[in-house]
Every structure is written in C-alpha cells, then in structure tokens.
Write an enzyme that holds these catalytic residues in place. Sequence first.
Site, PDB file in Angstrom:
ATOM      1  N   HIS A 516      69.276  -1.797  38.975  1.00  0.00           N
ATOM      2  CA  HIS A 516      69.508  -0.706  38.102  1.00  0.00           C
ATOM      3  C   HIS A 516      68.348   0.152  37.663  1.00  0.00           C
ATOM      4  CE1 HIS A 516      72.539   1.893  36.296  1.00  0.00           C
ATOM      5  NE2 HIS A 516      73.263   0.956  35.951  1.00  0.00           N
ATOM      6  N   ASP A 520      70.865   4.107  40.356  1.00  0.00           N
ATOM      7  CA  ASP A 520      72.155   4.366  39.392  1.00  0.00           C
ATOM      8  C   ASP A 520      73.378   3.981  40.386  1.00  0.00           C
ATOM      9  OD1 ASP A 520      70.668   4.901  36.985  1.00  0.00           O
ATOM     10  OD2 ASP A 520      70.366   6.861  37.705  1.00  0.00           O
TER      11      ASP A 520
END
Length: 543
Positions: A516, A520
């Site tokens: 992450h 995204d």
Amino acid sequence: MAKVITMPKMSDTMQEGVIAKWLKKVGDFVKEGDILAEVETDKATMELEAYESGTLLYMAVADGGTVAVDALLAIVGAEKEDFQHLLTQETTQNTVQETKAQVSQPTTTITESIAQPAAIPANVKIVTMPKMSDTMQEGVIAKWLKNIGDVVKAGDILAEVETDKATMELEAYDSGTLLYKAAEDGGSVQVDGLLAILGADGTDVQAIVANFGKTASVVAETLAVGQSNGMQTMAQTSSSNGSVSTMATTEGGRVKISPLAKKLAQEKGIDLQLLQGSGEGGRIVKRDVEHFQPATSSKSQPLVATSPVVSQTGSQTAAYEEVSVSQMRKTIARRLAESKFSAPHFYLTIAIEMDKAAALRQEINAQATVKISFNDLVIKAAALALGQHPNVNASWLGDKIRYYKQANIGVAVAVEEGLLVPVVRQAEQKTLSQIAAEVKDYAERAKNKKLQPADWEGNSFSISNLGVFGIEQFTAIINPPDACIMAVGAIQDVVKVREGQFYAAKEMKVTLSCDHRVVDGATGAAFLQTFKSLLENPMRILI
C-alpha cells in the site's frame, strides 16, 4: 618513508573494486601518475593512477582479487624498506573504524588489553567466504575439491559452496599451498569469514587463524555491552587464552546478554539458557553465540536431532524429528518476514473466465514444437498489463519509488528446500514459445541447484501459481523489492449466470497482493481488469 595506497571510490555506488589486472609488480619503481592497475567497479573497468612515488613493496591481492573502498591496496616506499608495521597499523585502524560505525554515541579509548591482530606475511593469502548472492549471509561447504597440502593455482576451484539459492563453485584468486581450511564438508562459514589460507608449504598459520577477526569481535561486543548498560569504558579482555567460559549469569531472572548476541541467538534459534558467557561478569557476547555447539552443551540435549526422538511427558509419548534449517529456508524466512511485517499488504481478488484461453492454448499446442502452459499465458498477459499500468510495475526504496519501464516477471519455482524466483526479463517483448522455453529451463536448473545470481535478480513483479496443485485461491507474500505479487489458482469448471441463463465456464481466480506504500486499491483494481480482459480475449496477447 613507505606510503599506503587505498582503494579509491570510483563511482557513487561503489563499495569494492576488483583488480582486473595489475600493470606493475612488486619491485617496480612507480612514479606519481603511473597507472598501477585496471580496476573493475560496479559500473565500469577503470585505470587506477598512482598518487605516490616509490618502489612497489606490497600488493594486497593478486589479479582477480577484491578490495573494499578505502581498504589497503598497495604500499610504495624505498627499495627494501620494512613495511610490516603498516600492515598491522592498517588492520587495527580499520577494525576500530568499523567498530565505531556500529554505535551512534561517542565511546572512550579502546584499552590496550584488546588483542592485536597478527601481521600477515606477504606470501600468505587469506581466502574469505565471498557473498555469492544479494541475500547470502553464510555459505555451506558442500564439498572441498582441494585438500590441505595441495598446490592451488589462481583459477582452480577450491570448493563447491551451497548458498541460500544455489550450489556454486568457489574459485581461487591466489596461488599457493592450501595450509588451512576453516570448515570441513558440511560446515558453514559466515560471509567475509575466514575460509582458507594459502601460502608457502610449511608456513605456520596458527597465529593468523587465532587472531583473524578477533579484535573486531572483541571491540564490537564490548561496545554493544557498554551501550546497553550505559557504560562509558571498554571492557577489558579476559585471560591470556582469550576467553573465560562461565555459565551465563542472571539479574532478577534475566539472562545477561548483549543486544547483538541476543539478536544473533534468536536468528539461529538457540536457547539462551544453553549459552555460556565469556564477557564481563559472565555476560553472553557475540562470540559465545557464534562458537556455540549444541552437542557440547552440558545443560540440554542437542537442538538438532538426526533421527526420531521419543519424548516422555507424563503418560503421553510424542515422536518427532528436528532437521537443520537449510541456507535457502533461512533466507526465505528472513526475507518474507521482513516483507510481511514491513510492507502494508492488501489483497484484491478477481475471477477470470478461461474458456477462450484454453481453446487458444489447445490450438497453439497442436502446431507448436514448444508446448504452452496456462502459466505462460498468465506471464505474458501480466507483462502486457504492466505496460498499461506502470504504477504497479514498481519498487519501494524507502525515500523514493522506482518505476520500471520493462516487465521483468519473477516466476516462483518450488524446489525441495523452498522457493526460488527466477526472472523472465522483458516478458512483454517475448513470444509465448520463448517464455515457455525459458520457464522450463529455469525450473530444471532450479531443481538441480544450477541457477546463478543473475537468474533471480532484477524482478519488478512476481507470480506464484499453485493452480497445478489444485489450489483454488490463495494469497501470497510480496517478494521484495516488488510492490506486488499475483497468486494464481486452479482453473475450475463452474456454473454461472448470464442474462438469466445458466452456462458452464472454466474459471480461474487470481489474488493480487499489493504494497500500500506504492499501490492504491484503485490502481491495483485497474491492473486486474486489464489482466482479466487480456485472458478473456487472448488473441490480444498474440497481436
């Protein structure tokens, strides 16, 4: 007066240089500005210019040898001048500098009681364990090809060394008689640790063996102890034999152990209660962990059993077998633990209809000499999808993100001791038959431990396919330094509904594990949609 010449830093990323060829030899007169040698750096082969004039008295390594940046490379001075004091001085200075670099706070002067390393005669060459892969921490001697007393020539193969990823040949860079071996077949040696000594027949090397790395070990451990308990002075060395073995003492039920030794013991899976401390007040230090032999422990049975053991607990009997962890398994455990607990993972799963892909594969294999697998189609589709979504084809580098312009796909290959990830480079430019042949070759060489470091370095995205084992769906841990890894499940016959009508389909589920910090959710989802579209319309893969 003799002058020391050190290895200069010839590029911004250079850490060591390899002497491709010496252009001067011991005894030659060297003028300032003369070319001493050709040095291979991490980027190019460059000429090393002498910045001192005088007779070349000493060369640290022969052709092919490696010297770290700022380390002793050569000595020039007056003809027949004594330079042995410079060798001792240089070794001691390097030891102290390396030790100071390990701590962030100032320390007091190192006491004179710390043992000084013995000067190494010019005709004696030290062979250390080289770092044969980017993740290697130690090597296991699979087989020595030379025995003590054998004459070794530069270029001869000394031994076969098992690293964490493959078994490789260790080439000798110097010539001489093999005087010492640090480990027998099956023994392990840390990277940069003493492995062997070459020299003139009959040379006594016991002092060199006894003092190799001794100062660095003592200083580093003393500093670690001092830092942990707030001491401002260095601990003095023990008795004249170099160590006083006492059982580890405790304070309030806590084992007295330096932070460095504790970390090393945890990595090796050693019970702290089995260790004997040779540090101040019986404290366990690094050398105690490194020299620990389970079989010699008086407090417990060996940690590693070579045959099944029966354990009695009350009225119950349990049989078990403990096996030493291989170099490969150690590295897998370390790297994946680092990945899992440092990279914030999230997962995206998508179902893909594979009917058209199955039909195309059948048609191709009816005509092609190289048989195409579903995994080959997956690799090609992933490479093309990465071209459309470069934000997924990336690596996290701490203070920056690297985006790759080519799809270098790491393909997980299961072997007996673990997992290897060789790389299909520029997969977006290769045909299905080229990918199939390359993956097959990698799989065969991986199982025979014939892969080389260049085969598994440089991946930008990874794929793990357990569909062949009937696994319908799973999640995979990201393979550093990639930002993503795709877990591919088995192709299943399922019943689906379209416009109110039932129909049969071949379905495959894939799960994308994403870092992450780099990718995204929307970015990963868009990549999967493109990947799905390519496999459900596979003619686009061939165009």
